[in-house]
Enzyme design. Sequence first.
Site, PDB file in Angstrom:
ATOM      1  N   GLU A  38     -17.637  22.352  21.513  1.00  0.00           N
ATOM      2  CA  GLU A  38     -17.342  23.133  20.307  1.00  0.00           C
ATOM      3  C   GLU A  38     -16.080  23.971  20.534  1.00  0.00           C
ATOM      4  O   GLU A  38     -15.717  24.276  21.669  1.00  0.00           O
ATOM      5  CB  GLU A  38     -18.544  24.018  19.947  1.00  0.00           C
ATOM      6  CG  GLU A  38     -19.734  23.182  19.487  1.00  0.00           C
ATOM      7  CD  GLU A  38     -20.876  24.021  18.925  1.00  0.00           C
ATOM      8  OE1 GLU A  38     -20.774  25.263  18.892  1.00  0.00           O
ATOM      9  OE2 GLU A  38     -21.880  23.417  18.528  1.00  0.00           O
ATOM     10  N   GLN A  95      -3.764   5.223   3.869  1.00  0.00           N
ATOM     11  CA  GLN A  95      -4.900   4.718   3.072  1.00  0.00           C
ATOM     12  C   GLN A  95      -4.736   5.341   1.680  1.00  0.00           C
ATOM     13  O   GLN A  95      -5.425   6.288   1.303  1.00  0.00           O
ATOM     14  CB  GLN A  95      -6.230   5.118   3.724  1.00  0.00           C
ATOM     15  CG  GLN A  95      -7.475   4.542   3.051  1.00  0.00           C
ATOM     16  CD  GLN A  95      -7.686   3.042   3.305  1.00  0.00           C
ATOM     17  OE1 GLN A  95      -7.258   2.519   4.312  1.00  0.00           O
ATOM     18  NE2 GLN A  95      -8.338   2.355   2.380  1.00  0.00           N
ATOM     19  N   ASP A 168      10.287  -3.549   6.022  1.00  0.00           N
ATOM     20  CA  ASP A 168       9.544  -3.852   4.793  1.00  0.00           C
ATOM     21  C   ASP A 168      10.121  -3.058   3.621  1.00  0.00           C
ATOM     22  O   ASP A 168      10.979  -2.195   3.802  1.00  0.00           O
ATOM     23  CB  ASP A 168       8.045  -3.534   4.970  1.00  0.00           C
ATOM     24  CG  ASP A 168       7.806  -2.118   5.467  1.00  0.00           C
ATOM     25  OD1 ASP A 168       8.636  -1.243   5.193  1.00  0.00           O
ATOM     26  OD2 ASP A 168       6.786  -1.895   6.145  1.00  0.00           O
ATOM     27  N   LYS A 191       7.452  -7.662   4.681  1.00  0.00           N
ATOM     28  CA  LYS A 191       6.366  -7.704   5.657  1.00  0.00           C
ATOM     29  C   LYS A 191       5.047  -7.993   4.949  1.00  0.00           C
ATOM     30  O   LYS A 191       4.802  -7.473   3.860  1.00  0.00           O
ATOM     31  CB  LYS A 191       6.298  -6.343   6.357  1.00  0.00           C
ATOM     32  CG  LYS A 191       5.152  -6.190   7.328  1.00  0.00           C
ATOM     33  CD  LYS A 191       5.257  -4.893   8.119  1.00  0.00           C
ATOM     34  CE  LYS A 191       4.604  -3.725   7.423  1.00  0.00           C
ATOM     35  NZ  LYS A 191       4.702  -2.481   8.187  1.00  0.00           N
ATOM     36  N   SER A 222       3.249   2.646  15.040  1.00  0.00           N
ATOM     37  CA  SER A 222       1.851   2.866  15.408  1.00  0.00           C
ATOM     38  C   SER A 222       1.424   1.843  16.462  1.00  0.00           C
ATOM     39  O   SER A 222       1.508   2.103  17.659  1.00  0.00           O
ATOM     40  CB  SER A 222       0.984   2.796  14.151  1.00  0.00           C
ATOM     41  OG  SER A 222      -0.360   2.979  14.485  1.00  0.00           O
ATOM     42  N   GLY A 224       3.087  -0.784  16.869  1.00  0.00           N
ATOM     43  CA  GLY A 224       4.375  -1.333  17.279  1.00  0.00           C
ATOM     44  C   GLY A 224       4.569  -2.779  16.832  1.00  0.00           C
ATOM     45  O   GLY A 224       5.639  -3.353  17.023  1.00  0.00           O
ATOM     46  N   THR A 226       4.926  -4.147  13.875  1.00  0.00           N
ATOM     47  CA  THR A 226       5.977  -4.340  12.863  1.00  0.00           C
ATOM     48  C   THR A 226       7.320  -4.496  13.569  1.00  0.00           C
ATOM     49  O   THR A 226       8.100  -5.418  13.294  1.00  0.00           O
ATOM     50  CB  THR A 226       6.005  -3.130  11.905  1.00  0.00           C
ATOM     51  OG1 THR A 226       4.736  -3.040  11.260  1.00  0.00           O
ATOM     52  CG2 THR A 226       7.102  -3.250  10.873  1.00  0.00           C
TER      53      THR A 226
HETATM   54  C1  R5P Z   1       3.786   1.126   6.987  1.00  0.00           C
HETATM   55  O1  R5P Z   1       4.156   0.327   6.177  1.00  0.00           O
HETATM   56  C2  R5P Z   1       4.749   1.925   7.825  1.00  0.00           C
HETATM   57  O2  R5P Z   1       5.948   2.163   7.154  1.00  0.00           O
HETATM   58  C3  R5P Z   1       5.033   1.276   9.165  1.00  0.00           C
HETATM   59  O3  R5P Z   1       5.775   0.093   8.975  1.00  0.00           O
HETATM   60  C4  R5P Z   1       3.745   0.955   9.866  1.00  0.00           C
HETATM   61  O4  R5P Z   1       2.897   2.049   9.875  1.00  0.00           O
HETATM   62  C5  R5P Z   1       4.016   0.514  11.299  1.00  0.00           C
HETATM   63  O5  R5P Z   1       2.773   0.213  11.872  1.00  0.00           O
HETATM   64  P1  R5P Z   1       2.661  -0.668  13.188  1.00  0.00           P
HETATM   65  O6  R5P Z   1       3.538  -0.011  14.229  1.00  0.00           O
HETATM   66  O7  R5P Z   1       1.211  -0.579  13.522  1.00  0.00           O
HETATM   67  O8  R5P Z   1       3.093  -2.042  12.871  1.00  0.00           O
END
Ligand code: R5P
Length: 295
Positions: A38, A95, A168, A191, A222, A224, A226
């Site tokens: 906590e 989200q 994208d 994308k 995130s 990576g 993309t």
């Molecule tokens: C979503 O469209 C964001 O602009 C990034 O392209 C996305 O969050 C990248 O996520 P990740 O690194 O998991 O591919």
Amino acid sequence: MKPVLFALPGNEALTQSLAVILGAEVGEVMIRHFPDGETYVRVLSPVKAKKVVLVCTLHPPDDKLLPLYFLSALLRELGAASICLVAPYLAYMRQDKQFQPGEALTSRYFAGLLASITNSLITIDPHLHRFHNMEALYTIPALALHAAPALARWVKHEVAHPILIGPDEESMQWVKEVASLAGAPYLVLQKTRLSDEKVAVTQPQLAAYPQHTPVLVDDIISTGHTMMETVQHLKPLSAQKPICVGVHAVFAAGAYEALLQAGAARVVTSNTIPHISNAIPIDSLLAEAIAKWAI
Ligand code: R5P
């Protein structure tokens, strides 16, 4: 009246830097965990009738939220005049739609939660996609700053002949601005997200830029994937190894290393989230906004 700045755990360096730029005081707060997990919070600086700024980047968000909630509630009880949350990275923005029936629209719930514990919000490049502006989501004054000028300065200084690439359509907003400020050409790919960890990205048309260094620009890195997908496409097309630039260093476990392994020459980010890749400071951008909003 200058505000009192409080650092939530992990935000001490940025808070100190903001305090120096603003000539403001850093408030003393103790936040620790009891053996059962906590959270314990104690404020040691006077805040009665003062404007308070809480510095708390929201990654990872679930762990950050409860200490933030407790500190906000306590500061209100102690008589703070107002509470401005400075969250350089704003979580739960992706989200932004119920993709499947029964799904929680967490971007809206999260916004409601933050609005109930603060009076205003300052953030940097929140992932505004289906919500076009902060007003569509936040009921408190919420300011979205842009890191594009800072990214463009870095690109101009570090890369001789850049061609900027957005992975994208959503990235068009920042890639176009960075390119124009850096005086460089740009391309935007398409994308398709197949799952949390799998994406398909179209091939960049690089024929017109044989001498240029590809600089991939995105708001969040995130998993990576993309960037990795795009780097793979670039390998046979470009003589120069690509550079990856992200605003928010979210980086799931192993993602940073995997991206370098995949062939990126460098991976750099702004310091909205503390990470080894931070090379683009956003401290003055935030300080300027705090001065306008909270002083
Ligand atoms: C979503 O469209 C964001 O602009 C990034 O392209 C996305 O969050 C990248 O996520 P990740 O690194 O998991 O591919």
